[in-house]
Write a protein that holds these residues in place. Sequence first.
Motif, mmCIF file in Angstrom:
data_model
loop_
_atom_site.group_PDB
_atom_site.id
_atom_site.type_symbol
_atom_site.label_atom_id
_atom_site.label_comp_id
_atom_site.label_asym_id
_atom_site.label_seq_id
_atom_site.Cartn_x
_atom_site.Cartn_y
_atom_site.Cartn_z
ATOM 1 N N GLU A 44 -25.958 62.080 -15.093
ATOM 2 C CA GLU A 44 -24.598 61.829 -14.603
ATOM 3 C C GLU A 44 -23.902 63.131 -14.188
ATOM 4 N N LYS A 59 -17.813 56.541 -5.905
ATOM 5 C CA LYS A 59 -18.781 55.454 -6.119
ATOM 6 C C LYS A 59 -19.671 55.735 -7.324
ATOM 7 N N GLU A 60 -20.001 57.003 -7.555
ATOM 8 C CA GLU A 60 -20.789 57.332 -8.742
ATOM 9 C C GLU A 60 -20.013 57.002 -10.013
ATOM 10 N N ARG A 61 -18.749 57.329 -10.044
ATOM 11 C CA ARG A 61 -17.943 57.048 -11.244
ATOM 12 C C ARG A 61 -17.806 55.548 -11.488
ATOM 13 N N GLY A 63 -19.976 53.286 -10.664
ATOM 14 C CA GLY A 63 -21.272 52.834 -11.153
ATOM 15 C C GLY A 63 -21.498 53.187 -12.611
ATOM 16 N N TRP A 64 -21.037 54.359 -13.038
ATOM 17 C CA TRP A 64 -21.196 54.765 -14.433
ATOM 18 C C TRP A 64 -20.259 54.000 -15.363
ATOM 19 N N THR A 65 -19.098 53.571 -14.867
ATOM 20 C CA THR A 65 -18.067 52.984 -15.719
ATOM 21 C C THR A 65 -18.291 51.505 -15.994
ATOM 22 N N ASP A 67 -20.038 47.782 -16.435
ATOM 23 C CA ASP A 67 -21.258 47.265 -17.056
ATOM 24 C C ASP A 67 -22.321 46.992 -15.997
ATOM 25 N N GLY A 69 -23.303 48.742 -13.726
ATOM 26 C CA GLY A 69 -22.967 49.293 -12.411
ATOM 27 C C GLY A 69 -22.501 48.245 -11.423
ATOM 28 N N GLU A 70 -22.059 47.093 -11.930
ATOM 29 C CA GLU A 70 -21.632 45.997 -11.059
ATOM 30 C C GLU A 70 -20.102 45.910 -11.024
ATOM 31 N N TYR A 71 -19.549 45.894 -9.811
ATOM 32 C CA TYR A 71 -18.102 45.831 -9.647
ATOM 33 C C TYR A 71 -17.788 45.294 -8.255
#
Length: 289
Positions: A44, A59-61, A63-65, A67, A69-71
Amino acid sequence: MSWMTDYVRPKLRGLLQRDVPDNLWTNCESCGQMMLTKELERSEKVCPHCGHHMRATAKERLGWTFDGGEYTTIELPKMPVDPLGFKDSKRYTDRLKDARNKSHLDEALVVAHGLIQGQKAVVAVMAPEFLLGTMGAALGEAFVAACRLAVLQKAPLVVYTASGGARMQEGVVSLMQMPRTTIGVQMLQEAGLPYVVVFTNPTTGGVSASFAMLGDVHIAEPNALIAFAGPRVIQDTVREKLPEGFQRSEYLREHGMVDIVAKRSELPELLGRILGIMMRQKTVSDAAA
């Protein structure tokens, strides 16, 4: 021409002259150590040698945040592109076009909703890759849209801040976003919804002087610069040597402006736990009322 010249030598040359991708290795901004880019992405973007937290894209944040990486991102309100017709060495409209082409974003704020450790949440992430995350009219409107979405979904709002401050190409219009975003935070307070701010490096200028400092809980990544004016400007103004670590996460935690300093890998679990506690308190308060 011999077999050695025609066949063996070209084969050896081909083996020795393979193309190496330009982005195969990355140097740490803090300790200077070299590491494989793929390994850095798996960690990360945290240096395995010194623990330095490098800048991450919006977009990386997200994906990390969230569950798994789905949003789901939302479409942001459209705003006037160049309210002042600003031009310096380059037209403001051209700068926006270049920023959109490079970052593949419409603005310096991305708003999404999903689950954090099973807890429904709205997340707004500032994008330092878009004009250094500077705040203009479109960003202010996007932040208010995130607040409205949180109220509509009766969900907490989490904001990751990363900004160079106000966007000079919009002049006073940019400064007007400070009270405007404050109104958005007030909407959350009136709805009794948690508002959590995660400071990342750097968070400065008008952003730190407005919605970034109004959170119910303030979390910061290690050694993040959090300030209105930078330490060099302050030191030149007061003409005194500043304390070690001045305006960094750990210093601000010691002086009560930051509640928690957490590593990037710890953030999803920490956010889920905090939001769960705060939403349970809201449910109890609503039931009592």
